[in-house]
Design a protein around this motif. Structure first.
Motif, short mmCIF file in Angstrom:
data_model
loop_
_atom_site.label_atom_id
_atom_site.label_comp_id
_atom_site.label_asym_id
_atom_site.label_seq_id
_atom_site.Cartn_x
_atom_site.Cartn_y
_atom_site.Cartn_z
N TYR A 251 0.83 -1.21 0.00
CA TYR A 251 0.00 0.00 0.00
C TYR A 251 0.87 1.26 0.00
N ILE A 252 1.89 1.27 0.85
CA ILE A 252 2.77 2.42 0.94
C ILE A 252 3.53 2.62 -0.37
N GLY A 253 4.02 1.50 -0.93
CA GLY A 253 4.72 1.60 -2.20
C GLY A 253 3.83 2.12 -3.31
N ASP A 254 2.57 1.69 -3.31
CA ASP A 254 1.63 2.18 -4.31
C ASP A 254 1.39 3.68 -4.17
N CYS A 255 1.22 4.13 -2.94
CA CYS A 255 1.01 5.58 -2.71
C CYS A 255 2.22 6.38 -3.17
N ALA A 256 3.43 5.88 -2.85
CA ALA A 256 4.64 6.59 -3.24
C ALA A 256 4.82 6.58 -4.76
N TYR A 257 4.53 5.43 -5.38
CA TYR A 257 4.68 5.31 -6.84
C TYR A 257 3.71 6.23 -7.57
N ASN A 258 2.52 6.37 -7.03
CA ASN A 258 1.49 7.23 -7.65
C ASN A 258 1.42 8.59 -6.96
N GLU A 259 2.57 9.10 -6.57
CA GLU A 259 2.64 10.38 -5.85
C GLU A 259 1.95 11.50 -6.61
N SER A 260 2.03 11.49 -7.92
CA SER A 260 1.45 12.59 -8.70
C SER A 260 -0.05 12.70 -8.51
N ALA A 261 -0.71 11.60 -8.08
CA ALA A 261 -2.16 11.63 -7.92
C ALA A 261 -2.61 12.52 -6.77
N ILE A 262 -1.72 12.79 -5.80
CA ILE A 262 -2.15 13.58 -4.64
C ILE A 262 -2.36 15.04 -4.98
N PHE A 263 -1.80 15.49 -6.09
CA PHE A 263 -1.81 16.93 -6.37
C PHE A 263 -3.15 17.45 -6.88
N THR A 264 -4.12 16.54 -7.06
CA THR A 264 -5.48 16.97 -7.39
C THR A 264 -6.44 16.70 -6.25
N THR A 265 -5.92 16.27 -5.09
CA THR A 265 -6.79 15.99 -3.94
C THR A 265 -7.07 17.26 -3.16
N MET A 266 -8.11 17.21 -2.32
CA MET A 266 -8.47 18.38 -1.52
C MET A 266 -7.35 18.79 -0.56
N ASP A 267 -6.60 17.79 -0.05
CA ASP A 267 -5.51 18.11 0.86
C ASP A 267 -4.55 19.11 0.25
N ILE A 268 -4.24 18.94 -1.03
CA ILE A 268 -3.26 19.80 -1.71
C ILE A 268 -3.92 21.05 -2.29
N THR A 269 -5.07 20.89 -2.94
CA THR A 269 -5.67 22.01 -3.67
C THR A 269 -6.46 22.96 -2.79
N THR A 270 -6.98 22.48 -1.66
CA THR A 270 -7.95 23.27 -0.90
C THR A 270 -7.54 23.52 0.55
N GLU A 271 -7.05 22.47 1.23
CA GLU A 271 -6.75 22.59 2.66
C GLU A 271 -5.48 23.40 2.89
N GLY A 272 -5.46 24.16 3.98
CA GLY A 272 -4.22 24.76 4.42
C GLY A 272 -3.36 23.71 5.10
N PHE A 273 -2.12 24.08 5.42
CA PHE A 273 -1.24 23.15 6.11
C PHE A 273 -1.12 23.59 7.56
N GLY A 274 -1.93 22.94 8.41
CA GLY A 274 -1.90 23.20 9.84
C GLY A 274 -1.77 21.90 10.59
N PHE A 275 -2.15 21.93 11.85
CA PHE A 275 -2.03 20.74 12.70
C PHE A 275 -2.78 19.55 12.11
N MET A 276 -3.93 19.79 11.49
CA MET A 276 -4.77 18.71 10.97
C MET A 276 -4.00 17.82 9.99
N LEU A 277 -3.19 18.41 9.12
CA LEU A 277 -2.40 17.64 8.17
C LEU A 277 -1.01 17.31 8.70
N ALA A 278 -0.42 18.22 9.46
CA ALA A 278 0.95 18.00 9.94
C ALA A 278 1.03 16.82 10.90
N VAL A 279 -0.01 16.61 11.70
CA VAL A 279 0.04 15.53 12.71
C VAL A 279 -0.03 14.15 12.07
N ALA A 280 -0.25 14.09 10.77
CA ALA A 280 -0.24 12.79 10.08
C ALA A 280 1.12 12.11 10.20
#
Length: 432
Positions: A251-280
């Protein structure tokens, strides 16, 4: 950028999520409570998984009233090890080759460029770890199991430090803020993320943290758990441990291999970078590895039948997850080899209404949940604690789906209501 233009680009946020500042504060305090609680509530050192209720009650009272217990959460060696790990991922980002891709168009008319090399970082980390274990034996990599609490504390400290840095730096001029994180309330904005894309030069903090220090550390923790079990068993690991570690690494390898897919997700396009994402960087490696840690001191043998059934559930979930994401990503990039049906919107966007995305609005969530279930099943049904992840994940994805629907309702209006009539099910076809 003038004051007027800055105000137009960064309007004051009028609506709270997560029950506003009280809810944000509750989550900020609740995350470390859950992370550490899952360790002490499921540990061979604390009396079981979970320990007897009487032991839990006495243990909590004794711990929180004892300054020595609080000090014991911190370990100098563990802190140094975690800083070394985080530094490794940063150095790998800078030094390993990788393509640069453009992100989505932002509301100020710009596009950020992102470097993609998470998969090579993942392979390098695995190569170094397996080489280390091959040379020195499994005992050499049980450090993570032995210093687990100290590593948790160090990673949580890092997440707080990053959140504070990004919140404070967001008040510098010419910053593009997240539309949802500019309320003026420091607790809420610190939690949700005030700046949209905090960066140090070309180094984007949000996308870096999404797929590197926490995600890859999760794999290393699993490997350390397998090493600890191997030492105790005289050189072998159980089939249940093998399944969990294999599932997670794939699963981790798949996520890393398909890294480019994250750049259209809400985390990247919409959310700010605060505790909610940093604590991941704390939540992902130390919560998601719970099953592997449990199997160290509860060594379960599944046998070939159960192993095959659980493997099939995981493969089915992965097939749905990956094929659904491939459909979406291909369609967004102008490829529609399956001739999928779609509707046009007034925004100029096309919404898929066939294939996986015609069965429900979030088929990728369905696949994710099936995989999460498969990760818990190797622990059998001896304790509900090892099913925390899939239970939490179900609630998280339902909440995320509702946020996404609300966002799309605002964006597309009548087109979205038409889309919901064509695709009525949210995550589970014919159920929800």
């Amino acid at each position: 950028m003038g004051i007027t233009k800055q105000g137009e680009l960064n309007p004051r946020t009028e609506k709270y999520e997560f029950l506003g500042p009280p809810g944000a504060l509750l989550i900020i305090l609740g995350v470390p409570t859950i992370v550490f609680g899952l360790y002490f509530g499921c540990s061979e050192n604390s009396g079981g998984c979970p320990p007897p209720l009487a032991v839990v009650n006495l243990g909590i009272i004794d711990a929180v009233s004892n300054i020595s217990w609080w000090k014991s959460l911190w370990g100098t060696q563990a802190c140094a090890a975690y800083l070394a790990w985080y530094s490794f991922t940063v150095i790998a980002w800078f030094t390993l080759p990788g393509d640069w891709i453009e992100g989505t168009l932002m509301r100020d008319g710009s596009r950020k460029k992102y470097k993609i090399n998470a998969f090579s970082t993942f392979l390098l980390a695995l190569g170094l770890v397996f080489g280390f274990i091959f040379s020195l034996g499994p005992k050499s990599f049980t450090f993570i199991y032995e210093r687990y609490v100290g590593l948790m504390a160090a990673s949580f400290t890092m997440s707080i430090a990053q959140s504070l840095y990004c919140y404070i730096s967001s008040f510098r001029s010419n910053k593009l803020l997240a539309l949802g994180g500019n309320t003026g309330n420091p607790i809420y904005d610190f939690f949700i993320g005030r700046e949209l894309n905090p960066s140090i030069g070309s180094f984007d903090l949000k996308s870096f943290n999404e797929v590197r220090p926490g995600l890859i550390l999760w794999a290393l923790i699993d490997i350390s758990m397998a090493c600890e079990q191997s030492v105790r068993r005289g050189g072998s690991i159980s089939d249940s441990m093998a399944l969990v570690v294999l599932f997670h690494i794939l699963y981790i390898g798949d996520c890393a291999y398909n890294e480019s897919a994250i750049f259209t997700t809400m985390d990247i396009t919409t959310e700010g970078f605060g505790f909610m994402l940093a604590v991941a960087i704390t939540w992902v490696p130390f919560v998601y590895s719970l099953q592997a840690r449990y199997l160290v001191f509860n060594q379960i043998e599944l046998g070939p039948t159960w192993t095959a059934v659980i493997a099939m559930i995981n493969l089915t979930g992965y097939w749905i997850f990956r094929s659904a994401n491939n459909e979406k990503n291909g369609f967004r990039n102008g490829r529609n080899s399956k001739n999928l049906k779609y509707i046009n919107t007034e925004q100029g966007t096309k919404l898929l209404v066939s294939g996986w995305w015609g069965l429900c609005r979030h088929p990728n969530y369905l696949g994710d949940l099936l995989m999460a279930l498969a990760w818990s099943l190797p622990t059998k049904f001896n304790t509900p604690v090892t099913y925390f992840y899939v239970s939490f994940f179900l609630l998280l994805l339902i909440h995320r789906q509702r946020r996404d629907d609300e966002h799309c309702e605002k964006k597309y209006g009548a087109d979205w209501r038409r889309y919901m009539q064509l695709v009525p099910y949210r995550i589970f076809p014919y159920i929800y």
